[in-house]
Design an enzyme around this catalytic site. Structure first.
Site, PDB file in Angstrom:
ATOM      1  N   THR A   1      14.151  35.242  -2.163  1.00 51.97           N
ATOM      2  CA  THR A   1      13.534  35.957  -3.298  1.00 51.97           C
ATOM      3  C   THR A   1      14.548  36.284  -4.399  1.00 51.97           C
ATOM      4  OG1 THR A   1      13.902  37.988  -2.059  1.00 51.97           O
ATOM      5  CG2 THR A   1      11.713  37.001  -1.914  1.00 51.97           C
TER       6      THR A   1
ATOM      7  N   ILE B   1      14.367  28.574  -2.057  1.00 53.50           N
ATOM      8  CA  ILE B   1      15.163  29.741  -2.339  1.00 53.50           C
ATOM      9  C   ILE B   1      14.566  30.976  -1.648  1.00 53.50           C
ATOM     10  CG2 ILE B   1      16.004  28.972  -4.591  1.00 53.50           C
ATOM     11  CD1 ILE B   1      13.826  30.671  -5.921  1.00 53.50           C
TER      12      ILE B   1
ATOM     13  N   GLY C   1       5.390  31.278   1.532  1.00 57.44           N
ATOM     14  CA  GLY C   1       5.708  32.679   1.779  1.00 57.44           C
ATOM     15  C   GLY C   1       4.644  33.626   1.276  1.00 57.44           C
TER      16      GLY C   1
ATOM     17  N   CYS D   1      19.203  37.774   2.236  1.00 57.61           N
ATOM     18  CA  CYS D   1      18.275  38.914   2.147  1.00 57.61           C
ATOM     19  C   CYS D   1      18.798  39.888   1.099  1.00 57.61           C
ATOM     20  CB  CYS D   1      18.139  39.628   3.494  1.00 57.61           C
ATOM     21  SG  CYS D   1      17.137  41.116   3.338  1.00 57.61           S
TER      22      CYS D   1
HETATM   23  C1  SIN Z   1      13.382  41.645   4.256  1.00 53.68           C
HETATM   24  O1  SIN Z   1      13.062  41.878   5.435  1.00 53.68           O
HETATM   25  O2  SIN Z   1      13.917  42.504   3.551  1.00 53.68           O
HETATM   26  C2  SIN Z   1      13.113  40.308   3.644  1.00 53.68           C
HETATM   27  C3  SIN Z   1      14.009  39.273   4.204  1.00 53.68           C
HETATM   28  C4  SIN Z   1      14.662  38.423   3.165  1.00 53.68           C
HETATM   29  O3  SIN Z   1      14.337  38.492   1.984  1.00 53.68           O
HETATM   30  O4  SIN Z   1      15.549  37.648   3.520  1.00 53.68           O
END
Ligand code: SIN
Length: 302
Positions: free
Chosen positions: A195, A193, A267, A132
């Site tokens: 992000t 992957i 996603g 994340c």
């Molecule tokens: C998030 O809640 O910030 C997204 C989760 C992630 O990108 O792993």
């Protein structure tokens, strides 16, 4: 001819390879007005942490020409509420195998969440999110160094009774070294992957659009990057890989499976078109017919 869409992940059979990606499908309830979740191969629920989290300040979404940025910051009700409230509700509407997406800020937190979620009957795979990009002192910090990712993996494996899939970050110079470290640490599979770290500027305000300055970029713009990384990883490990990153059509799914993915996650497409997963599942047999594919599991890596 009837097409066979079934795939298998570490002994878990999915009726098709289509899995909504964590964070884009909540715990299933929001999508009930659109389609019956039971058509899905599986479902990866919102990244769950030990404590409830409100997430980052807003704005935390920014649209981009070929995708979107998010800096949600792991908003979730916490593992105990997920087990007490979200999973019983999910069980009423989705009867397939569930993937529990687990996030954390320490090795101990990953382990505690895994200990609790591995006991849930409907949870068949644990997806450990070491990628994340939207939180400090956790998340991606564990997924950008092979030894840190391996440490989380080893610790979770000690308590897990279900297959452990490590969810990897693309924000690294060598994703293969991290994938291999996880495989050596006992991972049963990999998801990739997550992000790509990005940012946008609000020209009028002369400030970043996102309150958190940076966020994770997802959507069709990242598909070629995801495909390349899945290709590199599947060429270097023996464990199954769930491919994701910008998939929005049935043809993208087949392309991802042609670089070695055993299943896929959808996603950002869910946020543009809530019917995206349903449309992909319905279109897969049509595209398979055009390509002369009878069984998805027969697709060979290019
Ligand atoms: C998030 O809640 O910030 C997204 C989760 C992630 O990108 O792993």
């Amino acid at each position: 001819m009837v097409k066979d869409l079934r795939v298998t992940l570490s002994g878990v059979e999915l009726k098709n390879p289509v899995i909504p990606a964590s964070g884009t499908f909540g715990f299933g309830q929001e999508f009930l007005p659109f389609f019956d979740p039971d058509i899905l191969g599986s479902l990866s629920f919102k990244g769950t942490t030990l404590q409830a989290r409100a997430g980052n300040s807003t704005p935390r979404i920014a649209e981009c020409p070929a995708g979107m940025l998010n800096s949600v910051g792991l908003q979730n009700p916490g593992v105990e509420a997920v087990i007490a409230h979200e999973l019983p509700e999910l069980r009423k509407v989705f009867h397939g195998p569930v993937i529990a997406n687990i996030s954390g800020f320490s090795v101990e937190e990953y382990v505690r969440c895994a200990e609790l979620l591995t006991r849930e009957a409907q949870v068949e795979i644990l997806e450990i999110n070491v990628s994340c990009p939207n939180v400090h002192n956790g998340g991606m910090a564990f997924g950008t160094a092979p030894e840190a990712a391996a440490e989380v993996c080893r610790a979770v494996k000690r308590v897990a009774t279900k297959p452990v899939y490590m969810k990897l970050s693309p924000n690294v110079t060598d994703i293969v070294s991290i994938a291999r470290a996880c495989e050596d640490a006992g991972a049963d599979g990999l998801s990739l992957i997550n992000t790509l770290l990005g940012m946008r500027i609000d020209l009028k305000r002369r400030k970043p659009v996102l309150a958190n300055t940076m966020g994770g970029y997802s959507g069709p713009g990242i598909f070629p990057v995801a495909l390349r990384m899945v290709y590199q990883v599947t060429g270097s490990v023996k464990i199954p890989v769930i491919g994701m990153g910008g998939i929005s059509t049935a043809r993208d799914v087949i392309e991802m499976m042609m670089v070695g993915a055993s299943a896929v996650q959808i996603g950002a497409a869910n946020l543009v078109n809530p019917f995206a997963c349903r449309d992909i599942i319905e279109t897969l047999p049509v595209e398979m017919e055009k390509l002369g594919i009878d069984r998805l599991s027969d697709i060979a890596r290019v």
